[in-house]
Design a protein around this motif. Sequence first.
Motif, short mmCIF file in Angstrom:
data_model
loop_
_atom_site.label_atom_id
_atom_site.label_comp_id
_atom_site.label_asym_id
_atom_site.label_seq_id
_atom_site.Cartn_x
_atom_site.Cartn_y
_atom_site.Cartn_z
N UNK A 230 0.84 -1.19 0.00
CA UNK A 230 0.00 0.00 0.00
C UNK A 230 0.88 1.25 0.00
N UNK A 231 0.27 2.39 0.21
CA UNK A 231 0.98 3.66 0.12
C UNK A 231 2.04 3.81 1.21
N UNK A 232 1.90 3.04 2.31
CA UNK A 232 2.88 3.07 3.40
C UNK A 232 3.87 1.92 3.31
N UNK A 233 3.93 1.26 2.14
CA UNK A 233 4.85 0.15 1.88
C UNK A 233 4.60 -1.05 2.78
N UNK A 234 3.37 -1.20 3.24
CA UNK A 234 2.98 -2.39 4.00
C UNK A 234 2.44 -3.43 3.02
N UNK A 235 2.96 -4.65 3.09
CA UNK A 235 2.50 -5.71 2.20
C UNK A 235 1.09 -6.14 2.61
N UNK A 236 0.17 -6.08 1.66
CA UNK A 236 -1.21 -6.46 1.91
C UNK A 236 -1.55 -7.68 1.06
N UNK A 237 -2.01 -8.75 1.71
CA UNK A 237 -2.36 -9.99 1.03
C UNK A 237 -3.88 -10.07 0.91
N UNK A 238 -4.37 -10.06 -0.33
CA UNK A 238 -5.80 -10.21 -0.58
C UNK A 238 -6.12 -11.69 -0.74
N UNK A 239 -7.13 -12.15 0.00
CA UNK A 239 -7.58 -13.54 -0.09
C UNK A 239 -9.04 -13.52 -0.51
N UNK A 240 -9.29 -13.92 -1.74
CA UNK A 240 -10.65 -13.99 -2.26
C UNK A 240 -11.12 -15.43 -2.30
N UNK A 241 -12.42 -15.63 -2.14
CA UNK A 241 -12.98 -16.97 -2.23
C UNK A 241 -14.07 -17.00 -3.30
N UNK A 242 -14.13 -18.11 -4.00
CA UNK A 242 -15.22 -18.38 -4.94
C UNK A 242 -15.90 -19.64 -4.43
N UNK A 243 -17.10 -19.47 -3.86
CA UNK A 243 -17.82 -20.57 -3.22
C UNK A 243 -19.07 -20.90 -4.02
N UNK A 244 -19.38 -22.19 -4.08
CA UNK A 244 -20.57 -22.64 -4.80
C UNK A 244 -21.35 -23.59 -3.90
N UNK A 245 -22.67 -23.38 -3.83
CA UNK A 245 -23.50 -24.26 -3.00
C UNK A 245 -24.12 -25.36 -3.84
N UNK A 246 -24.96 -26.19 -3.23
CA UNK A 246 -25.52 -27.35 -3.92
C UNK A 246 -26.46 -26.97 -5.05
#
Length: 634
Positions: A230-246
Amino acid sequence: MKSSVLQTRPLYESHTSEHLSEALTEAVTEWKLQRGSSTIPNFTNMSAQKRKLEAENRVFQPRWETDYLFTDCKGKPMCLVCLETKSAMKDFNLSRHYNATHKEKYDKYTGAARAAIVADLKRKIHRQQSFFTKATTTQESSLKASYVVSLELAKAKKPLSDGEMVKRCAVEMAKAFGDDNMAKNFETVSLSRRTVTRRIFDIQNHVEGKLREIMNDCKYFSLALDESTDVMDVSQLLIYTRAVNSSFEVHEELLKLVSLHDTTKGQDIFNAVESVVSEHGGFDKLSAVVADGAPSIGVDCPILHCIIHQVGNSMNFSHVMDLVTKVTNLIRGGNRSLNHRKFVAFLDEVCAAYGDLQMHTEIRWMSRGKCLERFFALRSEIPVFLEESIQCDTSAYCSQLRDTDFLCDMAFLADITSHLNRLNLQLQGRGQTVSDLYAHMNAFNAKLALFKEGFQSDRPNLAHFPSCEEMRKDAPECEETMQIKYKAEIEKLQQQFKSRFQDFYAMQPRIALFTDPLSAAVSEQPPELQLELCELQADPFFQANRNERGISFWRLLPESRFPILRDFALSMASMFGSTYICESNFSMMKHIKSKERNRLTDETLFQLMQIGCTNIEIDIQSIVRQQERPQVSH
């Protein structure tokens, strides 16, 4: 006569238990003799047989309003004078209350006068109730408005302190329309920075609760991982999920934003992912992980390298891009505003095809195509401008920009990069399955074969290479060079695709089955799927619906008949094919945590990110109801 005997035997409180028993026995005996019956009633069970008040089905009688000054209030009789309520709809209870309390004052009113008294009493009660109802409604509306504005600020990625400005604008607009009451209502809405922060926290908790329900109900989910600073040089890890139901309902949501303040090694990323996923039930339902590299994640599922990143780095004519970048920076880079203004004026004077050059940086590799397209279109004007308007020595640049071989390389790179960019645009966007991305990739492989065949002929077919066609017209002698050199470059590109997409090629049988199960060869499928696949392909109903593709087709399969095939399809439908969803939201993160808002905490940043990119419907009314005692401060 029935109760006369019992009444002649009064039971006083001073009697002992023996006296009471004797008196009761005598009374029952005499009652029996008078009735001529040998059956003695069971007085011990009479209390159990007593009717309940609810079973009597008593209703309010309209005459009670004028007779006893009572009205019906939520199923109970309420006195219009003293507002006392009675538990039962009984004439005796109401008349006793009236006679004992209000008869002396109101009994003198009869007929129309008494009806007027009743109407007046009812109006007073209605005004009183309306006053408290209005106060409660205004308070709830003010609280709801506070949440609505906070949500809009989060979605628009605006500073939380802007709430006060929104409030002032709303008050002034109400005054401009001459609605002072509405202006007063707007004044009650609390939109201070601290209040908006609390509202954001409540809204994010609401989204988090629904996301937990999605993860609990899903059959499979996959993860998309990407890391940036980010702008403060902090590493940001994005974790996205793709979920599917029955039911094959797909949800793509931000699971977590993890701030990595220390190292960003593979083990650090895995620890962060493991911590987040464990909160949602662990890795049991995980179908795939996709990242922009080759992460070391110790889970038993396909680990895919983002398909977009592999395409983006497929072509690199370094000698061409080096010169294009240097010349572009010389004209409009850094503090060269004077050169830039002169160049724009020069292009306008000569009526050039474009009015300016486009900057290019490696991190934005998709800008390469536009940059090359404009540079090639201005290949004649740029050397003239360098010689006439640039003070430093540009002879080396001008020499190369007039060299036919170099211009041919630039033309080919501009054309092939435009094709790659078109592929990248097809691969971007939410909601695409792995099979969709694989289809685009296969289509591009077919295009490469077509391009290669075009360069193999005696006269190269440059229908899909407009820049190369221009060079052939300007310098026909370069045709032979094109035929040999660029055919080899296309072969290299084909080899790169085969080596880079090995993980996707390994999944090709599964992708083919998911894409078109009715045409898949049964013998080539895993044994556990073969029997159900035979049933599926032989069923005329599914043959009639073969035009349905992907998830739409798999929804038609009843789980009772095809449990294994449906489970396979759910696993495939849950897979990410790229990290595009992460990359597109890093720009949102840069906007939220900007230079002006660089003191945002990690927690607030995640809350704003999740609210800003969620597809979950946010029910503000339910959030307001959850506030047991809403406090509306000014």
